[in-house]
Design a protein around this motif. Structure first.
Motif, PDB file in Angstrom:
ATOM      1  N   ASN A  59       0.848  -1.188   0.000  1.00  0.00           N
ATOM      2  CA  ASN A  59       0.000   0.000   0.000  1.00  0.00           C
ATOM      3  C   ASN A  59       0.883   1.238   0.000  1.00  0.00           C
ATOM      4  O   ASN A  59       1.679   1.434   0.912  1.00  0.00           O
ATOM      5  N   LYS A  60       0.753   2.055  -1.024  1.00  0.00           N
ATOM      6  CA  LYS A  60       1.584   3.246  -1.117  1.00  0.00           C
ATOM      7  C   LYS A  60       0.812   4.506  -0.766  1.00  0.00           C
ATOM      8  O   LYS A  60       1.365   5.590  -0.805  1.00  0.00           O
ATOM      9  N   GLY A  61      -0.462   4.367  -0.422  1.00  0.00           N
ATOM     10  CA  GLY A  61      -1.262   5.537  -0.077  1.00  0.00           C
ATOM     11  C   GLY A  61      -1.016   5.998   1.342  1.00  0.00           C
ATOM     12  O   GLY A  61      -0.284   5.375   2.109  1.00  0.00           O
ATOM     13  N   LYS A  62      -1.637   7.073   1.693  1.00  0.00           N
ATOM     14  CA  LYS A  62      -1.471   7.648   3.027  1.00  0.00           C
ATOM     15  C   LYS A  62      -2.664   7.350   3.934  1.00  0.00           C
ATOM     16  O   LYS A  62      -2.745   7.860   5.031  1.00  0.00           O
ATOM     17  N   GLY A  63      -3.635   6.602   3.460  1.00  0.00           N
ATOM     18  CA  GLY A  63      -4.789   6.310   4.286  1.00  0.00           C
ATOM     19  C   GLY A  63      -6.030   6.206   3.418  1.00  0.00           C
ATOM     20  O   GLY A  63      -5.949   6.213   2.204  1.00  0.00           O
ATOM     21  N   ARG A 113      -9.093   9.807   6.343  1.00  0.00           N
ATOM     22  CA  ARG A 113      -8.043  10.811   6.202  1.00  0.00           C
ATOM     23  C   ARG A 113      -8.506  11.933   5.290  1.00  0.00           C
ATOM     24  O   ARG A 113      -8.195  13.097   5.507  1.00  0.00           O
TER      25      ARG A 113
END
Length: 145
Positions: A4-8, A12
């Protein structure tokens, strides 16, 4: 499986309600603006509002407020009037409940404006019919049953 490369996720994106406790300066109406009370929400960023000047207008919620400021029936809003369409307006600002009370205290809103009510309309007729729900029986009526 890929990392997972996302931030949330969804939470969020929603952010935090940090601005709720801040006091903001009370904004009064100017030329080409009017106070209104929302009668009902129509969907698609529109609502039906009863303006203080007595006109019922179809109001469009501006893009800056859309999905950020939630408007419900009974809320006091500031609308911008249109020069070319008298029956339509644009919602510029939603007043919080304490701000609406201040506007009423300053005399900007008429005294017959009801604040803090979800449903606006003919509530007086419903209140009169509420007394008919209670039936009082006499002793003779109970004996006949």
């Amino acid at each position: 499986m890929p990392k997972n490369k996302g931030k949330g996720g969804k939470n969020r994106k929603r952010g935090k309600n940090e601005a709720d406790d801040e006091k903001r300066e009370l904004i009064f109406k100017e030329d080409g603006q009017e106070y209104a009370q929302v009668l009902r929400m129509l969907g698609n960023g529109r609502c039906e509002a009863n303006c203080i000047d007595g006109t019922k207008r179809l109001c469009h919620i501006r893009g800056k407020m859309h999905k950020k400021v939630w408007i419900a029936a009974g809320d006091i809003v500031l609308v911008g009037l249109r020069d070319y369409q008298d029956d339509k307006a644009d919602v510029i600002l939603k007043y919080m409940s304490d701000e609406a009370r201040l506007l009423k205290a300053y005399g900007e809103l008429p005294e017959n404006t009801r604040l803090n009510e979800g449903i606006v309309g003919d509530l007086d007729e419903d209140d009169d019919n509420g007394a008919d729900d209670y039936i009082e029986f006499e002793d003779e009526d109970i004996d006949r049953i």
